[in-house]
Design an enzyme around this catalytic site. Sequence first.
Site, short mmCIF file in Angstrom:
data_model
loop_
_atom_site.label_atom_id
_atom_site.label_comp_id
_atom_site.label_asym_id
_atom_site.label_seq_id
_atom_site.Cartn_x
_atom_site.Cartn_y
_atom_site.Cartn_z
CB THR A 1 1.22 9.62 -8.68
OG1 THR A 1 0.80 10.19 -7.41
CG2 THR A 1 0.34 10.17 -9.80
NE ARG B 1 0.20 4.69 -0.58
CZ ARG B 1 0.59 3.47 -0.26
NH1 ARG B 1 1.86 3.21 -0.11
NH2 ARG B 1 -0.28 2.51 -0.07
N1 URA Z 1 -0.23 2.36 4.44
C1 URA Z 1 -0.90 1.40 5.11
O1 URA Z 1 -1.82 1.69 5.86
N2 URA Z 1 -0.53 0.13 4.94
C2 URA Z 1 0.48 -0.24 4.14
O2 URA Z 1 0.78 -1.44 4.03
C3 URA Z 1 1.18 0.77 3.45
C4 URA Z 1 0.81 2.07 3.63
#
Ligand code: URA
Length: 207
Positions: free
Chosen positions: A106, A102
């Site tokens: 963004t 991720r």
């Molecule tokens: N990824 C994680 O490891 N923890 C979260 O709270 C959200 C995404």
Amino acid sequence: MSVIEIKHPLIEHKLTNLRNKYTDTKLFRESLNEIAGLMTYEATKDLEVKEVETETPLQMTITKVLSQPVTLVPILRAGLGMVEGILQFVPTAKVGHLGVYRNEETLEPVYYYAKMPSNVAESKVLIVDPMLATGGSVNYTIDYLKGVGVSNISFLCIIAAPEGIAKVVERHPDVDIYAACIDEGLNEHAYIYPGLGDAGDRIFGTK
Ligand code: URA
């Protein structure tokens, strides 16, 4: 499609270990794998079986064996923390890997790696990732798998945010979602609360 929150005293007890910020890496890993294993019972209920003739010490009889290949797809890297627990119960499963992280600015998924078994399209695929937060990574993974011909997909996570569930259900209504707990929501950094923090960091001891 359905969203199944698997409620069980053993899962709730082990979930306390995961949520507790003082839990060390060893207990965190063990508890995560154990919950994943317990969830497997529910998430594999619809696996196809075929009848075979088996000779017991007393006589021939008809029994059943799995007739459908199973592929686990951990979303790297936190999904790796659930693989051993599931393989304990489905030891013949193949494991395909998909690397998506991720972008913390963004919040969009960024793809970097994929390696699937050759029979993935005929498999029942169980995607695993401990946290369903925004839904971006899992939606990307489901898009990818459908793109290579997979049609039978379930997703297993430990903690899900309602926002992430809504995103996956909207885009992929045919995919069953299994969660050990549905939490309250996402904070401004897209972390699940109360949650357990960063699952990858807690599994691998990075921080
Ligand atoms: N990824 C994680 O490891 N923890 C979260 O709270 C959200 C995404």
